[in-house]
Design a protein around this motif. Structure first.
Motif, PDB file in Angstrom:
ATOM      1  N   ASP A  68     -30.014  -9.086   5.435  1.00 31.72           N
ATOM      2  CA  ASP A  68     -28.810  -9.322   6.236  1.00 31.72           C
ATOM      3  C   ASP A  68     -28.220 -10.655   5.805  1.00 31.72           C
ATOM      4  O   ASP A  68     -28.872 -11.687   5.968  1.00 31.72           O
ATOM      5  N   PRO A  69     -27.032 -10.674   5.225  1.00 29.92           N
ATOM      6  CA  PRO A  69     -26.132  -9.543   5.047  1.00 29.92           C
ATOM      7  C   PRO A  69     -26.639  -8.565   3.985  1.00 29.92           C
ATOM      8  O   PRO A  69     -27.351  -8.967   3.059  1.00 29.92           O
ATOM      9  N   PRO A  70     -26.268  -7.298   4.140  1.00 25.39           N
ATOM     10  CA  PRO A  70     -26.751  -6.273   3.197  1.00 25.39           C
ATOM     11  C   PRO A  70     -26.337  -6.584   1.756  1.00 25.39           C
ATOM     12  O   PRO A  70     -25.192  -6.945   1.500  1.00 25.39           O
ATOM     13  N   PRO A  71     -27.276  -6.457   0.822  1.00 23.34           N
ATOM     14  CA  PRO A  71     -26.977  -6.737  -0.596  1.00 23.34           C
ATOM     15  C   PRO A  71     -26.312  -5.537  -1.278  1.00 23.34           C
ATOM     16  O   PRO A  71     -26.827  -4.979  -2.238  1.00 23.34           O
ATOM     17  N   THR A  89     -33.841   2.871 -11.187  1.00 18.37           N
ATOM     18  CA  THR A  89     -32.941   1.722 -11.202  1.00 18.37           C
ATOM     19  C   THR A  89     -31.573   2.191 -10.759  1.00 18.37           C
ATOM     20  O   THR A  89     -31.079   3.220 -11.225  1.00 18.37           O
ATOM     21  N   GLY A  90     -30.987   1.466  -9.849  1.00 17.60           N
ATOM     22  CA  GLY A  90     -29.662   1.809  -9.347  1.00 17.60           C
ATOM     23  C   GLY A  90     -29.072   0.630  -8.596  1.00 17.60           C
ATOM     24  O   GLY A  90     -29.524  -0.512  -8.755  1.00 17.60           O
ATOM     25  N   ARG A  91     -28.079   0.904  -7.787  1.00 17.33           N
ATOM     26  CA  ARG A  91     -27.430  -0.139  -6.986  1.00 17.33           C
ATOM     27  C   ARG A  91     -27.558   0.220  -5.511  1.00 17.33           C
ATOM     28  O   ARG A  91     -27.555   1.387  -5.146  1.00 17.33           O
ATOM     29  N   VAL A  92     -27.659  -0.808  -4.687  1.00 14.50           N
ATOM     30  CA  VAL A  92     -27.757  -0.600  -3.240  1.00 14.50           C
ATOM     31  C   VAL A  92     -26.401  -0.101  -2.742  1.00 14.50           C
ATOM     32  O   VAL A  92     -25.386  -0.768  -2.912  1.00 14.50           O
ATOM     33  N   GLN A  93     -26.401   1.073  -2.134  1.00 10.34           N
ATOM     34  CA  GLN A  93     -25.166   1.667  -1.616  1.00 10.34           C
ATOM     35  C   GLN A  93     -25.035   1.522  -0.107  1.00 10.34           C
ATOM     36  O   GLN A  93     -23.929   1.494   0.421  1.00 10.34           O
ATOM     37  N   ALA A  94     -26.174   1.456   0.598  1.00 11.08           N
ATOM     38  CA  ALA A  94     -26.142   1.326   2.059  1.00 11.08           C
ATOM     39  C   ALA A  94     -27.454   0.720   2.534  1.00 11.08           C
ATOM     40  O   ALA A  94     -28.500   0.923   1.918  1.00 11.08           O
ATOM     41  N   VAL A  95     -27.358  -0.021   3.629  1.00 13.50           N
ATOM     42  CA  VAL A  95     -28.534  -0.590   4.293  1.00 13.50           C
ATOM     43  C   VAL A  95     -28.358  -0.363   5.783  1.00 13.50           C
ATOM     44  O   VAL A  95     -27.322  -0.695   6.349  1.00 13.50           O
ATOM     45  N   ILE A  96     -29.375   0.230   6.402  1.00 17.44           N
ATOM     46  CA  ILE A  96     -29.390   0.412   7.858  1.00 17.44           C
ATOM     47  C   ILE A  96     -30.596  -0.365   8.373  1.00 17.44           C
ATOM     48  O   ILE A  96     -31.719  -0.126   7.943  1.00 17.44           O
ATOM     49  N   LEU A  97     -30.342  -1.303   9.284  1.00 19.49           N
ATOM     50  CA  LEU A  97     -31.421  -2.134   9.814  1.00 19.49           C
ATOM     51  C   LEU A  97     -31.742  -1.727  11.245  1.00 19.49           C
ATOM     52  O   LEU A  97     -30.854  -1.609  12.081  1.00 19.49           O
ATOM     53  N   GLY A  98     -32.999  -1.480  11.499  1.00 16.73           N
ATOM     54  CA  GLY A  98     -33.509  -1.105  12.815  1.00 16.73           C
ATOM     55  C   GLY A  98     -35.013  -1.276  12.753  1.00 16.73           C
ATOM     56  O   GLY A  98     -35.511  -2.102  11.991  1.00 16.73           O
ATOM     57  N   PRO A  99     -35.791  -0.500  13.523  1.00 18.52           N
ATOM     58  CA  PRO A  99     -37.244  -0.599  13.431  1.00 18.52           C
ATOM     59  C   PRO A  99     -37.750  -0.317  12.011  1.00 18.52           C
ATOM     60  O   PRO A  99     -38.774  -0.832  11.594  1.00 18.52           O
ATOM     61  N   LEU A 100     -36.981   0.482  11.291  1.00 17.02           N
ATOM     62  CA  LEU A 100     -37.171   0.671   9.854  1.00 17.02           C
ATOM     63  C   LEU A 100     -35.903   0.206   9.157  1.00 17.02           C
ATOM     64  O   LEU A 100     -34.801   0.411   9.670  1.00 17.02           O
ATOM     65  N   ALA A 101     -36.053  -0.418   7.999  1.00 14.66           N
ATOM     66  CA  ALA A 101     -34.880  -0.741   7.182  1.00 14.66           C
ATOM     67  C   ALA A 101     -34.757   0.395   6.165  1.00 14.66           C
ATOM     68  O   ALA A 101     -35.719   0.713   5.490  1.00 14.66           O
ATOM     69  N   VAL A 102     -33.599   1.025   6.138  1.00 16.66           N
ATOM     70  CA  VAL A 102     -33.378   2.151   5.238  1.00 16.66           C
ATOM     71  C   VAL A 102     -32.374   1.706   4.171  1.00 16.66           C
ATOM     72  O   VAL A 102     -31.269   1.267   4.505  1.00 16.66           O
ATOM     73  N   LEU A 103     -32.776   1.814   2.918  1.00 14.09           N
ATOM     74  CA  LEU A 103     -31.907   1.464   1.796  1.00 14.09           C
ATOM     75  C   LEU A 103     -31.579   2.726   1.014  1.00 14.09           C
ATOM     76  O   LEU A 103     -32.476   3.506   0.691  1.00 14.09           O
ATOM     77  N   SER A 104     -30.313   2.898   0.720  1.00 16.37           N
ATOM     78  CA  SER A 104     -29.874   3.994  -0.148  1.00 16.37           C
ATOM     79  C   SER A 104     -29.481   3.406  -1.480  1.00 16.37           C
ATOM     80  O   SER A 104     -28.654   2.484  -1.538  1.00 16.37           O
ATOM     81  N   LEU A 105     -30.104   3.903  -2.542  1.00 13.63           N
ATOM     82  CA  LEU A 105     -29.825   3.437  -3.895  1.00 13.63           C
ATOM     83  C   LEU A 105     -29.190   4.569  -4.689  1.00 13.63           C
ATOM     84  O   LEU A 105     -29.520   5.736  -4.483  1.00 13.63           O
ATOM     85  N   GLU A 106     -28.283   4.226  -5.581  1.00 12.33           N
ATOM     86  CA  GLU A 106     -27.636   5.221  -6.434  1.00 12.33           C
ATOM     87  C   GLU A 106     -27.564   4.692  -7.851  1.00 12.33           C
ATOM     88  O   GLU A 106     -27.200   3.538  -8.062  1.00 12.33           O
ATOM     89  N   ALA A 107     -27.922   5.545  -8.824  1.00 14.59           N
ATOM     90  CA  ALA A 107     -27.902   5.148 -10.232  1.00 14.59           C
ATOM     91  C   ALA A 107     -26.474   5.062 -10.740  1.00 14.59           C
ATOM     92  O   ALA A 107     -25.567   5.642 -10.200  1.00 14.59           O
TER      93      ALA A 107
END
Length: 89
Positions: A52-55, A71-89
């Protein structure tokens, strides 16, 4: 073999991953780019402090041992009890 996530931020973020952190790896299909979803524990807020802030659009590499698994780029970050990162090549 240990899993880890490296984010090409300054300074670089290098996080160990639990084996169940990789939620899905989607291969290229129908014009969509390969992608990966990661789930990181965040009960203590440690992931929030780092993400935070999301990279967004930062290069991310997931390693299995010393070999790059994805290997890819961070497309989304959701922060809560779990941090969920979406990566896309």
């Amino acid at each position: 073999m240990p899993l880890r996530l490296t984010l090409a931020t300054v300074p670089e973020i290098d996080l160990p991953l639990f084996p169940d952190a990789v939620d899905a790896i989607r291969q290229e299909a129908g014009g969509e780019a390969p992608s990966m979803t990661l789930r990181l524990p965040n009960a203590t807020g440690e992931a929030t402090k780092l993400l935070d802030p999301p990279p967004l659009l930062i290069e991310a590499t997931v390693y299995l041992g010393e070999a790059a698994l994805f290997t890819g780029r961070v497309q989304a970050v959701i922060l809560g009890p779990l941090a969920v990162l979406s990566l896309e090549a």
